[in-house]
Write a protein that holds these residues in place. Structure first.
Motif, PDB file in Angstrom:
ATOM      1  N   ASP A 104       0.851  -1.175   0.000  1.00  0.00           N
ATOM      2  CA  ASP A 104       0.000   0.000   0.000  1.00  0.00           C
ATOM      3  C   ASP A 104       0.897   1.238   0.000  1.00  0.00           C
ATOM      4  O   ASP A 104       2.052   1.195   0.403  1.00  0.00           O
ATOM      5  N   ALA A 105       0.342   2.339  -0.491  1.00  0.00           N
ATOM      6  CA  ALA A 105       1.145   3.558  -0.635  1.00  0.00           C
ATOM      7  C   ALA A 105       0.216   4.760  -0.511  1.00  0.00           C
ATOM      8  O   ALA A 105      -1.014   4.621  -0.469  1.00  0.00           O
ATOM      9  N   TRP A 106       0.808   5.946  -0.440  1.00  0.00           N
ATOM     10  CA  TRP A 106       0.032   7.189  -0.431  1.00  0.00           C
ATOM     11  C   TRP A 106       0.233   7.916  -1.751  1.00  0.00           C
ATOM     12  O   TRP A 106       1.350   7.958  -2.280  1.00  0.00           O
ATOM     13  N   ARG A 155     -12.084   2.030  -7.731  1.00  0.00           N
ATOM     14  CA  ARG A 155     -10.894   1.558  -8.446  1.00  0.00           C
ATOM     15  C   ARG A 155     -10.520   2.610  -9.484  1.00  0.00           C
ATOM     16  O   ARG A 155     -11.374   3.078 -10.252  1.00  0.00           O
ATOM     17  N   VAL A 156      -9.262   3.000  -9.476  1.00  0.00           N
ATOM     18  CA  VAL A 156      -8.790   4.053 -10.377  1.00  0.00           C
ATOM     19  C   VAL A 156      -7.508   3.602 -11.064  1.00  0.00           C
ATOM     20  O   VAL A 156      -6.820   2.688 -10.606  1.00  0.00           O
ATOM     21  N   ASN A 185      -1.682  -1.794  -3.124  1.00  0.00           N
ATOM     22  CA  ASN A 185      -0.911  -2.516  -4.147  1.00  0.00           C
ATOM     23  C   ASN A 185      -0.412  -1.630  -5.282  1.00  0.00           C
ATOM     24  O   ASN A 185      -0.740  -1.830  -6.451  1.00  0.00           O
ATOM     25  N   LEU A 186       0.406  -0.647  -4.932  1.00  0.00           N
ATOM     26  CA  LEU A 186       0.977   0.232  -5.952  1.00  0.00           C
ATOM     27  C   LEU A 186       2.464  -0.085  -6.089  1.00  0.00           C
ATOM     28  O   LEU A 186       3.216   0.000  -5.114  1.00  0.00           O
ATOM     29  N   GLU A 187       2.899  -0.425  -7.319  1.00  0.00           N
ATOM     30  CA  GLU A 187       4.299  -0.843  -7.488  1.00  0.00           C
ATOM     31  C   GLU A 187       5.218   0.328  -7.840  1.00  0.00           C
ATOM     32  O   GLU A 187       6.394   0.117  -8.127  1.00  0.00           O
ATOM     33  N   ALA A 188       4.707   1.579  -7.807  1.00  0.00           N
ATOM     34  CA  ALA A 188       5.565   2.733  -8.118  1.00  0.00           C
ATOM     35  C   ALA A 188       6.521   3.014  -6.956  1.00  0.00           C
ATOM     36  O   ALA A 188       6.187   2.807  -5.792  1.00  0.00           O
ATOM     37  N   GLU A 208      -6.974   0.375  -5.825  1.00  0.00           N
ATOM     38  CA  GLU A 208      -8.184   0.713  -5.088  1.00  0.00           C
ATOM     39  C   GLU A 208      -7.872   1.839  -4.110  1.00  0.00           C
ATOM     40  O   GLU A 208      -6.842   1.809  -3.429  1.00  0.00           O
ATOM     41  N   ILE A 209      -8.765   2.826  -4.063  1.00  0.00           N
ATOM     42  CA  ILE A 209      -8.642   3.894  -3.061  1.00  0.00           C
ATOM     43  C   ILE A 209      -9.095   3.337  -1.712  1.00  0.00           C
ATOM     44  O   ILE A 209     -10.235   2.879  -1.576  1.00  0.00           O
ATOM     45  N   LEU A 210      -8.224   3.372  -0.717  1.00  0.00           N
ATOM     46  CA  LEU A 210      -8.572   2.857   0.611  1.00  0.00           C
ATOM     47  C   LEU A 210      -9.130   3.967   1.494  1.00  0.00           C
ATOM     48  O   LEU A 210     -10.068   3.749   2.256  1.00  0.00           O
ATOM     49  N   SER A 211      -8.539   5.139   1.416  1.00  0.00           N
ATOM     50  CA  SER A 211      -9.011   6.262   2.231  1.00  0.00           C
ATOM     51  C   SER A 211      -8.536   7.562   1.608  1.00  0.00           C
ATOM     52  O   SER A 211      -7.596   7.572   0.801  1.00  0.00           O
TER      53      SER A 211
END
Lengths: 134, 134
Positions: free
Chosen positions: B32-34, B53-54, B114-117, B101-104
């Protein structure tokens, strides 16, 4: 070159020339079109074949970059939404995403199905469609 | 401003700092990431909500832009392929596509799954996921 500058890889050739009458999405009656690549980038297409589904990224040069909220689908009866919650062409970085099928390849020209980009639109990137493994 | 110049809309904050050890795709163990947006573009997020989902577009600043063919997944036993037939970060316009998916959402910060950047990667655009109507 500025490190955040897009290099056009080619252009879209399409019967679509007028943004107002173009379909909003590729599956809403968009025509077949050609992707015409610059000779310098042709090695990047190695392995792309007819029948492949790809995501074409374009630079929507006729979009407004100073717009952050829109009425979705240009319908004033739709409440204003942030552009990041829509597929509006108007947005700070007007990059279009188009999932299309490659119909044929001939040198620097690729025929694709159902592309809603306007004639003359710059091609920014092409990526294979990845299907989630779930 | 050059008309083909990307405006960074914000940055990724992530525990991923090393390209060599980062997952190749978000569904291969990415954390997860911001997403931390510039205050000037926050109106563009109106209507985006947790659970959405974006597709996040990023600028992969640590990529090589002069590469047109790669061994997929950095595995030399894989035959060379054109970069447009792969999701390699190395490509003429190094734009990453990440479906998350946007969590918050909290002001200018959005938590995503789940962002691989990599940490510090510039955000170029955010678009809603459209599901084919077929």
């Amino acid at each position: 070159m500025n490190e955040l500058e897009i290099i056009p890889l080619g252009v879209v050739e399409s019967p679509l020339t007028d943004a107002a009458s173009a379909p909003k999405q590729g599956d809403e009656g968009a025509p077949d079109a050609w992707l015409v690549f610059e000779p310098a980038v042709l090695d990047g297409l190695q392995g792309v074949e007819p029948g492949d589904r790809v995501i074409v990224l374009t630079w929507l040069d006729r979009a407004r970059r100073d717009v952050l909220r829109v009425h979705p689908r240009d319908d004033l009866s739709n409440p204003l939404q942030g552009v990041f919650n829509t597929r509006s062409a108007d947005r700070p970085n007007p990059i279009g995403l188009h999932e299309v099928e490659i119909l044929s390849l001939d040198g620097r020209r690729a025929r694709v199905r159902n592309l809603e980009a306007l004639d003359g639109t710059a091609i920014v990137d092409v990526k294979p469609v990845l299907r989630p493994q779930r």
